[in-house]
Design a protein around this motif. Structure first.
Motif, PDB file in Angstrom:
ATOM      1  N   LYS A 244      42.788  56.657  35.727  1.00  0.00           N
ATOM      2  CA  LYS A 244      41.904  56.571  36.883  1.00  0.00           C
ATOM      3  C   LYS A 244      42.511  55.670  37.949  1.00  0.00           C
ATOM      4  CE  LYS A 244      38.407  57.766  33.841  1.00  0.00           C
ATOM      5  NZ  LYS A 244      37.860  57.321  32.561  1.00  0.00           N
ATOM      6  N   PRO A 245      42.114  55.914  39.202  1.00  0.00           N
ATOM      7  CA  PRO A 245      42.683  55.054  40.256  1.00  0.00           C
ATOM      8  C   PRO A 245      42.315  53.587  40.027  1.00  0.00           C
ATOM      9  CG  PRO A 245      40.957  56.492  41.134  1.00  0.00           C
ATOM     10  CD  PRO A 245      41.234  56.947  39.740  1.00  0.00           C
ATOM     11  N   LEU A 246      43.263  52.715  40.315  1.00  0.00           N
ATOM     12  CA  LEU A 246      43.090  51.285  40.044  1.00  0.00           C
ATOM     13  C   LEU A 246      43.018  50.530  41.366  1.00  0.00           C
ATOM     14  CD1 LEU A 246      43.062  48.916  38.027  1.00  0.00           C
ATOM     15  CD2 LEU A 246      45.544  49.015  37.980  1.00  0.00           C
ATOM     16  N   TYR A 247      41.910  49.860  41.583  1.00  0.00           N
ATOM     17  CA  TYR A 247      41.714  49.097  42.817  1.00  0.00           C
ATOM     18  C   TYR A 247      41.763  47.608  42.513  1.00  0.00           C
ATOM     19  CZ  TYR A 247      40.363  53.446  45.041  1.00  0.00           C
ATOM     20  OH  TYR A 247      40.376  54.719  45.549  1.00  0.00           O
ATOM     21  N   TYR A 248      42.417  46.859  43.374  1.00  0.00           N
ATOM     22  CA  TYR A 248      42.506  45.406  43.203  1.00  0.00           C
ATOM     23  C   TYR A 248      41.788  44.710  44.346  1.00  0.00           C
ATOM     24  CZ  TYR A 248      45.767  44.860  39.279  1.00  0.00           C
ATOM     25  OH  TYR A 248      46.342  44.823  38.044  1.00  0.00           O
ATOM     26  N   SER A 249      41.607  43.426  44.180  1.00  0.00           N
ATOM     27  CA  SER A 249      41.034  42.618  45.255  1.00  0.00           C
ATOM     28  C   SER A 249      42.113  42.314  46.285  1.00  0.00           C
ATOM     29  CB  SER A 249      40.500  41.314  44.684  1.00  0.00           C
ATOM     30  OG  SER A 249      41.593  40.468  44.384  1.00  0.00           O
ATOM     31  N   HIS A 250      41.732  41.613  47.333  1.00  0.00           N
ATOM     32  CA  HIS A 250      42.697  41.221  48.367  1.00  0.00           C
ATOM     33  C   HIS A 250      43.740  40.243  47.814  1.00  0.00           C
ATOM     34  CE1 HIS A 250      39.074  38.914  48.308  1.00  0.00           C
ATOM     35  NE2 HIS A 250      39.536  37.966  49.090  1.00  0.00           N
ATOM     36  N   ALA A 251      43.505  39.690  46.591  1.00  0.00           N
ATOM     37  CA  ALA A 251      44.503  38.794  46.001  1.00  0.00           C
ATOM     38  C   ALA A 251      45.751  39.549  45.569  1.00  0.00           C
ATOM     39  CB  ALA A 251      43.905  38.058  44.798  1.00  0.00           C
ATOM     40  N   ALA A 252      45.684  40.877  45.573  1.00  0.00           N
ATOM     41  CA  ALA A 252      46.850  41.664  45.168  1.00  0.00           C
ATOM     42  C   ALA A 252      47.958  41.611  46.205  1.00  0.00           C
ATOM     43  CB  ALA A 252      46.443  43.107  44.918  1.00  0.00           C
ATOM     44  N   SER A 253      47.672  41.029  47.365  1.00  0.00           N
ATOM     45  CA  SER A 253      48.750  40.917  48.351  1.00  0.00           C
ATOM     46  C   SER A 253      49.763  39.853  47.946  1.00  0.00           C
ATOM     47  CB  SER A 253      48.156  40.581  49.718  1.00  0.00           C
ATOM     48  OG  SER A 253      47.442  39.366  49.616  1.00  0.00           O
ATOM     49  N   ASP A 254      49.517  39.170  46.847  1.00  0.00           N
ATOM     50  CA  ASP A 254      50.469  38.205  46.291  1.00  0.00           C
ATOM     51  C   ASP A 254      51.785  38.930  45.985  1.00  0.00           C
ATOM     52  OD1 ASP A 254      51.870  36.416  44.794  1.00  0.00           O
ATOM     53  OD2 ASP A 254      50.291  36.044  43.317  1.00  0.00           O
ATOM     54  N   PRO A 255      52.871  38.600  46.682  1.00  0.00           N
ATOM     55  CA  PRO A 255      54.125  39.332  46.463  1.00  0.00           C
ATOM     56  C   PRO A 255      54.632  39.197  45.027  1.00  0.00           C
ATOM     57  CG  PRO A 255      54.485  37.409  47.864  1.00  0.00           C
ATOM     58  CD  PRO A 255      53.021  37.546  47.682  1.00  0.00           C
ATOM     59  N   ILE A 372      50.486  50.140  46.595  1.00  0.00           N
ATOM     60  CA  ILE A 372      51.848  49.792  46.194  1.00  0.00           C
ATOM     61  C   ILE A 372      52.555  51.072  45.769  1.00  0.00           C
ATOM     62  CG2 ILE A 372      53.265  48.449  44.597  1.00  0.00           C
ATOM     63  CD1 ILE A 372      50.921  46.472  44.445  1.00  0.00           C
ATOM     64  N   GLU A 373      53.643  51.366  46.454  1.00  0.00           N
ATOM     65  CA  GLU A 373      54.433  52.564  46.124  1.00  0.00           C
ATOM     66  C   GLU A 373      55.880  52.142  45.978  1.00  0.00           C
ATOM     67  OE1 GLU A 373      53.649  55.160  49.376  1.00  0.00           O
ATOM     68  OE2 GLU A 373      51.943  56.117  48.409  1.00  0.00           O
ATOM     69  N   ASP A 374      56.475  52.519  44.881  1.00  0.00           N
ATOM     70  CA  ASP A 374      57.886  52.186  44.635  1.00  0.00           C
ATOM     71  C   ASP A 374      58.167  50.705  44.859  1.00  0.00           C
ATOM     72  OD1 ASP A 374      58.328  54.820  44.096  1.00  0.00           O
ATOM     73  OD2 ASP A 374      58.744  55.302  46.192  1.00  0.00           O
ATOM     74  N   GLY A 375      57.248  49.880  44.422  1.00  0.00           N
ATOM     75  CA  GLY A 375      57.462  48.445  44.546  1.00  0.00           C
ATOM     76  C   GLY A 375      57.313  47.921  45.956  1.00  0.00           C
ATOM     77  N   LYS A 376      56.764  48.722  46.861  1.00  0.00           N
ATOM     78  CA  LYS A 376      56.550  48.257  48.239  1.00  0.00           C
ATOM     79  C   LYS A 376      55.075  48.450  48.603  1.00  0.00           C
ATOM     80  CE  LYS A 376      60.938  47.618  49.729  1.00  0.00           C
ATOM     81  NZ  LYS A 376      61.669  48.256  48.645  1.00  0.00           N
ATOM     82  N   ILE A 377      54.616  47.548  49.464  1.00  0.00           N
ATOM     83  CA  ILE A 377      53.242  47.707  49.916  1.00  0.00           C
ATOM     84  C   ILE A 377      53.233  48.623  51.145  1.00  0.00           C
ATOM     85  CG2 ILE A 377      51.237  46.517  50.851  1.00  0.00           C
ATOM     86  CD1 ILE A 377      52.079  44.060  49.236  1.00  0.00           C
TER      87      ILE A 377
END
Lengths: 381, 538, 293, 317
Positions: A244-255, A372-377
């Motif tokens: 299933k699609p996985l959604y994260y919080s805005h904390a996922a912008s952590d590189p 996140i696609e191919d390790g890039k946001i």
């Protein structure tokens, strides 16, 4: 006897030594450069310092340079109390920014309220600035959980997702997010089928995710947490083969998330500020210019790219400086009033509009869904 | 009888430390409990004073069953004890130590103390006064405000008696109150005990020093192997055959025969293997060994005998690098070994069979044996799970184990058993086997007969004779003097940290001075000679 | 059923991690009687060193070996400068190793910052399916190496001279001296071994748990709990204790409130301490539990 | 003699006009209470505790919950929380004092963890990880006194500290204090002298826990907001550091050490994480090389170095 009076005397000298020259504007910051949230606080402080440098390079505010004094709160509430008192009294700061840690901010609210010094907090819990009538002096700069939850729910509505699973850490940030989800989701017709909690320092989250996997009616999984925990969740999620699609919080912008989770991070969708996807933004976006400028300067100064938290510190400082300029005074009360009148200010983190009833400022248009696609946001389309 | 002990038994796992102990003590008595090492004296005190609950029997004190009560309940009933290990409150002053003894009796609680209620001050004053009185009684009043830790051993012993008195109990159980004291200090102790007796206290004490006991005790209870073997006035005890056997031991016919046929050693031709010159050892303030000299020629079997506390164990510790040598020298095979570590002694070919066997209880018999070889094994072999030299000539651990098994076949049967499950005799055999694994030039045995059944003692001594005949040098320290001297070439009699007599084993066996070292110091002058003669002719 | 199996499998993986942390305690405890509260931090240091060294361009295997060796050396330094001066004072031993842990964590922050780091999994991330349960390949590495180390350590204690000497020191220090074993030289060896074990543990779990400066603390504590359950000083006991703890945690996280999962460890800890302080597999240690009244 | 004078001198601090200094000393005084508690248990009675943060936290949460959820009077809340923590610790003592050495240390550590997890998980009562805001400040309406400000709360903390110091001193100087120190050296001797050792240990634990809880209650009403974090294991360890620096068995030493630890970390924390390293090093060096505590240890070291200059090394052996 001698050592006691000696110590007190020494302290008194230190205290008395804080005489200030009037050609600078002193602003205090409470970023935690050690302790468990140091990775947030360090970036916030870097962003704020960048902003100060920028302002001072362009001549300061009415010719006065900004002097930013940071007190390391060590992510500790007692220290935060000591620190805020030191900043207010010994350093005579006219305004405060910081404390990424919501707890540290909570612990000092009473003090700034009593002292009448405006604070732009970087804590993400919306309870920091609500109810506004009791928190006259407290503003917030980051994206609050309420804001991003609403953005996500808008997205779910669009996609026809009505049943979700919620998996969150036991940290303050994640618990607050969980509470808001449980409040907002039913109001907006989203059914949280299952909610699971994991420990922030747990080495493995498969039991929680196994329980989520067992609920076949779930259409999307929402993950709320910070730090390495969310990387482990991503890995475990892929390991368990949940599709299933996985959604994260805005904390996922952590590189660091992409670094730690590797391929497992691919496909994570999360709502956050546009800092990571500035190149993909249309030129019409009001934040594009300011964000690109920020990223460029940050890279030049620190030799690496900024994270959202750095943008947050930067925004707080820039908006505060703007408010001081508009107030035309370093009187804390006037700064406060001016800050409350900030309208449609395009920052790095968001577009901000404050008012007498809204001290959390950030507007939904500042938030963009990303993937996140191919390790890039990338911007989610 | 105020205290009646009836049928007390105490088992620790498989070990029966006390069996069917029965006696009584009346108010005002002054009773000594004696017995050879390991007889169960301390266990008896532990049981009476509530430190252990006995596994059988009953104890009544003032018509109340007390055998399951903990020590802190015993005390208000009137029973207090001291410890062999002193157990001083070293951080408190002398005066505070005694005061601390009275706190429980003064019933000053924790809560009132927090607020310093008047009752606290009152009891503090009372305790201060009482402590001063008791310090006066034991003669420590001049050391009142010194830290307890700086007192000499003798003063510390007196201090814990004062502390015990302060608890208000009038029955005192003293566990070896004279241990480690010099004659002067013992004299003081005897005076104090006599004074307490005059104050109407009842005293039961465990002691080794027969002279001391003879001087003050009115009644002696003798314990051996966990049983009461005699209970009488000192005059009778001194001539009691069982007591003398318990102390001096019984010779064994077979070893006696063996000794006579033993070839004389080649000692005249070579330098001594072990040469101890004027050795003095002190622990803190206690002189445990004074100017002791001893030589051991290659191939000799020398016995060191003497009563408990004579300094035998200290002597052995010194030749293992475990004792604080104050002066004197130890030479092993011509090398100055005075300040060697145990490892150096072991590596140089000295093996020790310590008192109480000191096995590795949770390791198997075979592992115990292997560890005996530890210092002789190369660095590589230590880290490998197998022996790289298996099958090679000489130094091979497995071959040595087989050799030990040949000497002590019973170990072969028990090879995989845990050492802790062996009986006393089997354990002793294992300890000797472990010592042999080091292929020693000099084998040192400390009390190998202790806690060992008589049949096994005979066998062990027979083996020792056999080892000697194969050319091994043996130093045997024994309480069981007769058995030891019967197989020895020469002997030394230690008393109070000094060598009292030395000579050939035959001479010593005949000599009266040996018996004197054990039992002779009963100051029942006039009768002493007769008593001694009666004692030595078993 | 599939869920229960997944909980069990996850429990075994986590349990192996705890067991692995636990066996690091046994060596030191066996010789010196010191419970090293900095044991978990050694795992962290080992993993961080391996990560840094491999980022410096060393081949992974070299980086790992070097990190393991360095951690062993650090452990020896710790023994010499902190544990040895304290001697066999239990009380000060506890506090001094806590202090060492604080220092190690502080140094880690200064050197590596507070952000988490990871190592790439040894053999990819493709999950392995087993009757509906899945495990990551790294988990198999963890379980395998844990089993090998636990059995290896147990055999080491059983079969080698030095291992027997370790046990001898624990059983009877006086007798050990009598046969020529010097605790003075055994103690650094024990610390080196536990440092090496800790580093190996940290390195093989790093791809799963990820490492940051304070990761060692909790893992060390859980390892300690594993030791209490299994009986202190016994590597197989530590492993089994770890597995019990891991399974208890995943099942409670799966079936009960997941938030209380961490409490499970400490409830087990207190329960075992109070009702069975000798652990499941060991004779009671008289030094630690009150016998006399 | 000197310490009481110094403590009285403290009273002028609020008049120095520095909220910062006042606040710093309030924190020092509040932390001194649990430190004294740990000293009574660990320093004087020889029973290790790595879980005192739990008592401190239970006091804080208990008092806060009473006034926030129950709307009760803060003073009653503090008293009630202190009392309940005392009762609870008595039962805890019954359980944990069967253990000694490492096992006791770890049991107290485990207790601290469980309590902290409860603070996080009992969200309805504690607010979970986000904490419990809105704890009212202390006041005495009848006397028209309120302790909203640092300058006024200072005296509350001062009185609490003085009470704790006086009571602790009374206790350790009373005859019972001799027995406490006896327990640290030889339990069986103390027991043979008629003292119920376990019961005594439990009583000391109760006092130790209660004084920590009282301080926690005051802290909650002072800061106005509590979360689980200040009551985590780090604080327990900080208390151990404090008593190690203070010399374990010295109430004035512990007051000094509390001040020292709080003040020393101030300049160090500017350096980022070095403060933690230094803090840990302090602990290691003191425990390994100065078993008498920092003050006496440094004194002894200095004396040894001075005398070492006069006498050849090893002459004293």
């Amino acid at each position: 006897m001698k050592r006691w009076t000696g110590l007190i005397g020494a302290l008194a000298i230190v205290v008395g030594g804080g005489a200030q020259a009037q050609d600078t504007i002193k602003i205090g910051s409470l970023f935690e450069t050690s302790g468990f949230l140091a990775f947030l606080g360090n970036q916030g402080l870097e962003g704020a310092n960048l902003a100060v440098e920028e302002i001072n390079a362009s001549g300061g505010i009415d010719g006065k340079k900004i002097d930013l004094v940071n007190f390391n709160t060590e992510s500790d509430e007692t220290k935060a109390v000591i620190g805020v008192k030191k900043l207010i009294e010994r350093d005579k700061v006219v305004a405060l920014i910081g404390a990424m840690n919501s707890g540290s901010t909570f612990s000092i609210i009473d003090i700034v309220q009593r002292a009448g010094i405006p604070i732009v907090s970087n804590g993400a819990s919306r309870a920091i600035s609500t109810p506004v009538n009791e928190k006259k002096w407290v503003f917030q700069a980051p994206l609050t959980d309420v804001l991003v939850i609403n953005v996500l729910i808008d997205h779910f509505k669009e996609k026809g997702i009505g049943k979700i699973a919620l998996n969150n850490a036991d940290s303050g940030f994640a618990t607050s997010g969980m509470k808001q989800w449980q409040r907002i989701a039913p109001e907006r017709g989203i059914d949280i089928v299952i909610q699971q909690t994991y420990g922030n320092n747990d080495p493995d989250m498969t039991p929680q995710l196994t329980n989520i996997r067992a609920k076949s009616e779930v259409q999307a999984v929402v993950q709320w947490g910070t730090g390495k925990g969310q990387a482990i969740v991503a890995k475990n999620y892929r390991q368990l083969g949940i599709d299933k699609p996985l959604y994260y919080s805005h904390a996922a912008s952590d590189p660091n998330l992409i670094k730690l989770a590797g391929d497992a991070a691919n496909g994570i969708i999360f709502p956050t500020s546009k800092i990571a996807v500035v190149d993909e933004l249309p030129d019409s976006d009001p934040q594009k210019k300011v964000t690109a400028n920020f990223i460029e300067k940050f890279k030049a100064k620190y030799g690496r790219g900024p994270a959202t938290f750095a943008g947050n510190g930067y925004d707080s400082m820039i908006m505060l400086a703007d408010a001081i300029r508009r107030a035309g005074s370093t009187d804390p009360a006037k700064i406060r009033d001016a800050f409350e009148q900030t309208v449609d200010y395009p920052g790095v983190t968001s577009v901000y509009t404050y008012s007498a009833v809204d001290h959390y400022g950030a507007q939904p248009e500042g938030v963009a869904l990303q993937i996140i696609e191919d390790g890039k946001i990338r911007l989610y389309k | 009888m105020t205290l009646t002990v009836s049928g007390i038994g105490m088992k620790f796992g498989g070990l029966e430390a006390l069996r069917d102990i029965t006696f009584g003590v009346d108010d005002g008595e002054l009773v000594a409990v004696i017995g050879p090492n390991g007889a169960g004296k301390s266990t008896l005190i532990n049981v009476i004073c509530g430190n252990y609950a006995p596994t059988a029997g009953a104890i009544e004190f003032r018509h109340r069953r007390i055998d399951a009560l903990p020590p802190h309940i015993m005390n208000p009933l009137g029973i207090v004890r001291t410890f062999q290990t002193i157990e001083l409150f070293r951080e408190l002053t002398v005066h505070e130590n005694v005061m601390a003894g009275g706190v429980a009796g003064a019933k000053v609680g924790v809560a009132p103390s927090l607020f310093r209620w008047p009752s606290v001050s009152r009891s503090e004053k009372a305790l201060t006064r009482m402590a001063d009185e008791y310090l006066d009684l034991v003669g420590l009043d001049r050391r009142r405000d010194d830290p307890a830790s700086v007192l000499s051993a003798g003063q510390q012993r007196l201090l814990i008696i004062a502390r015990a008195l302060a608890s208000g109990a009038d029955w005192l159980f003293l566990d070896e109150p004279g241990a480690g004291l010099n004659p002067v200090a013992k004299e003081r102790l005897a005076e104090v005990i006599a004074r307490l007796r005059d104050h109407g206290k009842t005293i039961v004490f465990v002691e080794h020093d027969m002279g001391f006991i003879g001087r003050i005790a009115e009644r002696i209870i003798v314990i051996d192997r966990g049983r009461v073997i005699a209970d009488d006035v000192p005059e009778k005890i001194r001539s009691d055959e069982r007591v003398i056997s318990a102390y001096l031991g019984v010779g064994s016919a077979s070893t006696r025969g063996g000794r006579k046929t033993a070839a004389p050693s080649k000692r005249k031709e070579t330098a001594p293997l072990l040469d101890i010159r004027d050795l003095t050892v002190r622990y803190g303030g206690i002189t445990a060994l004074q100017d002791t000299s001893l030589t051991l020629m290659p191939g000799e079997l020398v016995a060191v005998v003497g009563a408990n506390g004579a300094g035998k164990s200290t002597l052995l510790k010194a030749i293992m690098g475990e004792a604080p040598v104050a002066s004197g020298k130890i030479f092993l095979d011509g090398q100055d070994a005075t300040h060697w570590t145990p490892r150096q002694f072991v590596a140089a070919g000295l093996s020790m069979c310590p008192e109480g066997r000191q096995l590795f209880g949770s390791l198997s018999v075979i592992d115990n044996l292997k560890l005996g070889r530890y210092t002789q094994v190369g660095a590589l072999e230590r880290w490998l799970p197998w022996s790289p030299r298996a099958g090679h000539e000489g130094g091979d651990t497995d071959r040595l184990i087989e050799e030990v098994f040949d000497v002590f076949p019973l170990l072969r049967e028990r090879r995989d058993q845990l050492a802790g499950t062996l009986s006393g005799g089997e354990g002793q055999v294992l300890a000797i086997g472990r010592a042999l694994m080091n292929t020693p030039d000099l084998l040192v045995l400390d009390e190998p007969s202790l806690g060992v059944a008589p049949r096994m003692i005979a066998e062990i001594f027979e083996r020792l004779t056999a080892l000697r005949e194969r050319g091994m040098t043996i130093l045997l320290v024994e309480q069981n003097a007769r058995a030891a001297l019967e197989i020895a070439d020469r002997g030394y009699v230690l008393d109070s940290g000094r060598v009292m007599v030395e000579g050939s084993a035959v001479e010593l066996l005949e000599s009266e001075s040996m018996a004197e070292a054990y039992l002779g110091a009963f100051p029942v002058s006039g009768e002493t000679g007769a008593a001694r003669t009666g004692g030595t002719h078993a | 059923m599939v869920d229960a199996l997944q909980f069990l499998v996850s429990g075994l993986v986590i349990g192996s991690i705890y067991g692995l942390a636990g066996i690091g305690f046994t060596g030191i405890y066996n010789v010196t009687g010191v419970v090293n509260f900095a044991q978990g931090d050694k795992a962290m240091i080992g993993a961080m060193l391996a990560i840094s060294l491999s980022q410096m361009g060393l081949p992974p295997i070299v980086a790992i070996l070097l990190a393991v060796g360095l951690t062993g050396a650090v452990a020896v330094v710790i023994e010499c400068f902190t544990v040895r001066p304290v001697g066999n004072d239990v009380w000060r031993g506890i506090i001094v190793t806590i202090g060492v842990g604080i220092v190690l964590r502080g140094i880690a922050v200064v050197v590596w910052g507070t952000e988490a780091r990871g190592l790439p999994a040894f053999s990819g991330e493709e999950p392995i399916h087993f009757l509906g349960a899945t495990v990551s390949p790294q988990s198999l590495w963890v379980m395998g190496i844990t089993a090998v180390l636990a059995i290896g350590l147990a055999l080491f204690f059983q079969l080698t001279f030095i291992g027997k000497a370790f046990r001898a020191c624990a059983v009877n220090p006086f007798a050990s001296r009598i046969v020529g074993i010097e605790i003075r030289t055994m103690s650094p060896i024990a610390f080196a071994i536990s440092g090496v074990l800790g580093a190996i543990a940290g390195i093989i779990i790093a791809p799963i748990t990820l490492m940051q400066y304070d990761t060692g603390l909790l893992i060390g504590l859980k390892g300690f709990v594993a030791c209490i359950i299994g009986g202190f000083g016994n590597p197989m006991g530590a492993l089994l204790g770890g597995l019990i703890l891991g399974i208890a945690e995943t099942f409670s996280a799966g079936y009960l409130s997941s938030g209380y999962k961490n409490a499970i460890a400490f409830v087990l800890l207190l329960g075992f301490l109070i009702f069975r302080p000798e652990g499941l597999f060991r004779e009671i240690d008289s030094k630690l539990v009150k016998h006399e009244r | 003699m000197k310490t009481p004078l110094a403590l009285v001198c403290l009273l002028i601090v609020p008049f120095l006009g520095s909220d910062y200094l006042t606040n710093l000393l309030i924190v020092v005084m509040l932390h001194a209470l649990p430190a004294i508690g740990v000293s009574l248990l660990m320093g004087y009675t020889g029973q290790i505790s790595l879980g005192h943060a739990a008592f401190y936290g239970l006091g804080a949460y208990g008092a806060a919950a009473f006034s926030v959820h129950g709307g009760g009077d803060p003073w009653i809340g503090i008293a009630l929380a202190t009392f309940l923590v005392g009762v609870m610790s008595s039962y805890l003592g019954w359980v944990i004092f069967r253990l000694r050495g490492h096992y006791l240390a770890v049991a107290t550590l485990g207790f601290g963890f469980i309590v902290n997890i409860a603070f996080v998980e009992l969200r309805d009562w504690t607010g979970g990880p986000n904490g419990l805001p809105g704890i009212p400040p202390l006041d005495i309406p009848i006397l028209d006194l309120s302790f909203h400000t640092d300058g006024t709360f200072f005296y509350v903390a001062w009185v609490a500290m003085i009470l704790a110091v006086v009571m602790a001193q009374n206790l350790v100087n009373a005859p019972v204090g001799l027995v406490m120190r006896g327990i640290a050296e030889s339990e069986r001797a103390v027991s043979s002298l008629g003292n119920d050792v376990t019961s005594l240990k439990r009583k000391i634990l109760v006092i130790s826990a209660a004084v920590s809880a009282a301080s926690g209650g005051l802290y909650a009403h002072y800061i106005g907001y509590i979360s689980p974090q200040p009551f985590a294991i780090d604080f327990s360890i900080k208390l151990v550091v404090i008593i190690a620096i203070g010399g374990f068995r010295s109430i004035p030493g512990i007051l000094f050490a509390t001040l020292f630890v709080t003040v020393i970390t101030e300049p160090l924390q500017e350096l980022g994480y070095y403060d933690v390293v230094v803090y840990g090093l302090f602990l290691v060096v003191i425990i390994a090389y100065m078993p008498q505590g920092l003050l006496q240890g440094a004194y002894g070291l200095g004396r040894r170095m001075l005398s070492g200059a006069r006498a050849p090394a090893g002459a004293g052996r």
